[in-house]
Motif scaffolding. Structure first.
Motif, short mmCIF file in Angstrom:
data_model
loop_
_atom_site.label_atom_id
_atom_site.label_comp_id
_atom_site.label_asym_id
_atom_site.label_seq_id
_atom_site.Cartn_x
_atom_site.Cartn_y
_atom_site.Cartn_z
N ILE A 50 98.57 28.77 9.12
CA ILE A 50 97.49 27.99 8.52
C ILE A 50 96.23 28.84 8.47
O ILE A 50 95.85 29.46 9.45
N ARG A 51 95.60 28.85 7.30
CA ARG A 51 94.32 29.55 7.11
C ARG A 51 93.28 28.55 6.65
O ARG A 51 93.57 27.64 5.88
N ARG A 52 92.05 28.76 7.11
CA ARG A 52 90.92 27.93 6.68
C ARG A 52 89.85 28.84 6.12
O ARG A 52 89.60 29.91 6.66
N GLN A 53 89.22 28.39 5.04
CA GLN A 53 88.13 29.16 4.44
C GLN A 53 87.23 28.20 3.66
O GLN A 53 87.67 27.11 3.29
N PRO A 54 86.00 28.61 3.41
CA PRO A 54 85.12 27.75 2.60
C PRO A 54 85.69 27.62 1.19
O PRO A 54 86.20 28.58 0.61
N ALA A 55 85.65 26.42 0.66
CA ALA A 55 86.13 26.19 -0.71
C ALA A 55 85.15 26.79 -1.70
O ALA A 55 83.95 26.88 -1.43
N PRO A 56 85.63 27.22 -2.85
CA PRO A 56 84.74 27.80 -3.87
C PRO A 56 83.66 26.81 -4.29
O PRO A 56 83.89 25.60 -4.36
N GLY A 57 82.49 27.32 -4.55
CA GLY A 57 81.37 26.51 -5.02
C GLY A 57 80.80 25.57 -3.98
O GLY A 57 80.15 24.59 -4.33
N GLY A 58 81.04 25.84 -2.71
CA GLY A 58 80.49 25.00 -1.66
C GLY A 58 81.05 23.59 -1.67
O GLY A 58 80.35 22.64 -1.34
N ARG A 59 82.29 23.44 -2.07
CA ARG A 59 82.89 22.11 -2.20
C ARG A 59 83.69 21.68 -0.98
O ARG A 59 84.61 20.89 -1.10
N GLY A 60 83.40 22.20 0.17
CA GLY A 60 84.10 21.79 1.37
C GLY A 60 84.87 22.92 2.01
O GLY A 60 84.45 24.08 1.96
N THR A 61 86.01 22.60 2.58
CA THR A 61 86.85 23.56 3.29
C THR A 61 88.24 23.56 2.69
O THR A 61 88.78 22.50 2.37
N GLU A 62 88.78 24.74 2.52
CA GLU A 62 90.11 24.89 1.95
C GLU A 62 91.10 25.21 3.07
O GLU A 62 90.89 26.14 3.84
N PHE A 63 92.16 24.43 3.16
CA PHE A 63 93.24 24.67 4.12
C PHE A 63 94.45 25.19 3.35
O PHE A 63 94.86 24.59 2.36
N SER A 64 95.01 26.28 3.82
CA SER A 64 96.19 26.87 3.21
C SER A 64 97.28 26.95 4.27
O SER A 64 97.04 27.42 5.38
N ALA A 65 98.47 26.46 3.93
CA ALA A 65 99.58 26.48 4.89
C ALA A 65 100.84 27.00 4.21
O ALA A 65 101.08 26.72 3.04
N ARG A 66 101.63 27.77 4.97
CA ARG A 66 102.92 28.23 4.46
C ARG A 66 103.88 28.33 5.63
O ARG A 66 103.49 28.59 6.77
N ALA A 67 105.14 28.10 5.33
CA ALA A 67 106.17 28.14 6.36
C ALA A 67 106.45 29.59 6.74
O ALA A 67 106.53 30.47 5.89
N ARG A 68 106.59 29.83 8.02
CA ARG A 68 106.95 31.15 8.51
C ARG A 68 108.46 31.33 8.51
O ARG A 68 108.95 32.44 8.49
#
Length: 123
Positions: A50-68
């Motif tokens: 799981i990765r977290r980063q600021p969403a583009p344009g200051g629209r919140g937080t983006e969570f990215s998940a992928r299976a290992r």
């Protein structure tokens, strides 16, 4: 292609590792991007990256998940991301229910769709 072959192909495609599932949460990165993970994502444990980063344009937080590995399906990841977004944005996971949801033979298709609705579709 028959419907059963399509369903099997989709199921196998879902088990692929490497595919990122991304969702945007309407919370500032300072609030949602630091600290511990929401319970639905934390429950997946080490099987998911799981990765977290600021969403583009200051629209919140983006969570990215992928299976290992193939232990977690794409549907399980999508469900966890949707429930985590609900938990972060409103404080709890909204579930269908109430006095009118008594199980009957007529509402069985609706109950099945509700039970698996968060696993499919676009995020």
């Amino acid at each position: 292609m028959t419907a059963s072959r399509i369903a099997v192909a989709r199921r196998n495609k879902d088990r692929e590792t490497g595919r990122h599932h991304v969702i945007t949460v309407n919370r500032a990165f300072d609030e949602a991007g630091t600290g511990s993970l929401p319970a639905p994502l934390a429950a997946l444990g080490e099987a998911v990256e799981i990765r977290r980063q600021p969403a583009p344009g200051g629209r919140g937080t983006e969570f990215s998940a992928r299976a290992r590995s193939g232990k977690v399906s794409g549907g399980e990841i999508r469900r966890a991301l949707r429930e985590a977004r609900s938990e972060l944005e409103i404080g709890y996971v909204l579930l269908p229910g109430g006095p009118t949801t008594r199980p009957t033979p007529l509402n069985k298709p609706l109950r099945e769709a509700t039970a698996h609705g968060r696993e499919g579709g676009l995020l």
